[in-house]
Design an enzyme around this catalytic site. Sequence first.
Site, PDB file in Angstrom:
ATOM      1  N   CYS A 136     -16.537  20.109  15.556  1.00 32.88           N
ATOM      2  CA  CYS A 136     -16.185  20.788  14.309  1.00 32.88           C
ATOM      3  C   CYS A 136     -16.695  20.006  12.992  1.00 32.88           C
ATOM      4  O   CYS A 136     -16.079  19.112  12.744  1.00 32.88           O
ATOM      5  CB  CYS A 136     -14.505  20.799  14.326  1.00 32.88           C
ATOM      6  SG  CYS A 136     -13.859  21.415  12.565  1.00 32.88           S
ATOM      7  N   CYS A 139     -14.192  19.654  10.165  1.00 27.94           N
ATOM      8  CA  CYS A 139     -13.119  18.548  10.269  1.00 27.94           C
ATOM      9  C   CYS A 139     -13.592  17.032   9.999  1.00 27.94           C
ATOM     10  O   CYS A 139     -13.028  16.388   9.556  1.00 27.94           O
ATOM     11  CB  CYS A 139     -12.467  18.661  11.835  1.00 27.94           C
ATOM     12  SG  CYS A 139     -12.255  20.188  12.369  1.00 27.94           S
ATOM     13  N   ASP A 140     -14.870  16.938  10.754  1.00 27.50           N
ATOM     14  CA  ASP A 140     -15.318  15.523  11.079  1.00 27.50           C
ATOM     15  C   ASP A 140     -16.487  15.063  10.050  1.00 27.50           C
ATOM     16  O   ASP A 140     -16.847  13.992  10.114  1.00 27.50           O
ATOM     17  CB  ASP A 140     -15.668  15.080  12.553  1.00 27.50           C
ATOM     18  CG  ASP A 140     -14.360  15.588  13.248  1.00 27.50           C
ATOM     19  OD1 ASP A 140     -13.423  15.071  12.962  1.00 27.50           O
ATOM     20  OD2 ASP A 140     -14.780  15.911  14.321  1.00 27.50           O
TER      21      ASP A 140
END
Length: 310
Positions: A136, A139-140
């Site tokens: 992701c 997200c990261d």
Amino acid sequence: MKNLDLYDVVIIGGGPAGLSAGIYAMRSRLKTVLLEKYLPGGQMVLIDHIENYPGFPGGTSGLEITSRMEEQARLLGLEIISSEVQLLDLSRRDKVVHSSTGDYHTKTIIIASGATPRRLGIPNEDRLTGKGVSYCATCDGIFFKGKEIAVVGGGDSAVQDAVFLSRFASKIAIIHRRDTLRACKILQERVLKNPKITVKWNTIAVEILGKEKVEGLVIENVATGKRETLPVEGVFVLVGTDPNTEFVHGTVVTDEQGYILTNEEMQTNVPGVFAAGDCRRKSLRQLITAAADGAIAAVSAEKYIESLKQ
Ligand code: NAP
């Protein structure tokens, strides 16, 4: 837990297909519950910037669309329960959905359980997930400021996310197994003119290196067999998805990959059971097609319920 209510519709999954089905079912005054394993939104919440959903000329985030869809569904009175579906019993006209919060008896089911990012299955991928291996970018991405990273895949997700990741990373190598990208042309143009991104054509990832965190990625040219190690600190695996249909367990017909087969009305082979969104076999998996599937499935469910009265 025994739930003695008989629902008109049980929707399995709270992504764009499930929420749209919920909105349409509630507008038809059907007694409906939506069961969602995690939080509403599905894969949509992982998307940083959505610019091909009509009505948002400057684009918007997946979270924004999720919260709007959820609010719309809740305002109409949709019951949303956090629950993991385990099994379906489709042997009688009234069907039963067995879940972590009990059994739900229902006239119809709309399966909108979506899909999950696929893994590569190469050495150290599992061990280093969350330690440099990610599925992701939204997200990261922030954790890779000024770092070299690799993105594996050549579809819309890999290409779009590589461009997103170039905000943070110093250098990005896209590892793609063929000599042409699958991604749509507008995304290809962006990636090919981005000075931080290079594409390693005809190349596969064979091993991720690192003890406590990612320290490198071994790649192999599929034509020559030549291997090299990229000194990357992050590996984003964006190679497509697998359907979340394990709980279906042969009760409805799927293809060999587990995607549910439906007709244009979203009907499966079992009367009263419908499928919508990424969990069904289809040619275009997008937010807009998931939402459209959900709407069609709810209208088909309503027609089916009407037919039971005749
Ligand atoms: P996808 O379209 O299935 O693409 C997967 C990519 O990964 C392909 O390039 C494929 O290579 C490669 N791949 C698959 N298995 C692999 C493996 N084991 N090793 C190495 N490479 C592998 O998946 P996606 O990009 O996640 O997109 C999923 C759906 O969401 C698509 O319908 C897409 O259009 C949609 N989507 C749309 C947008 C957008 O419109 N902005 C953004 C994201 C996703 P091959 O090309 O050789 O098959």
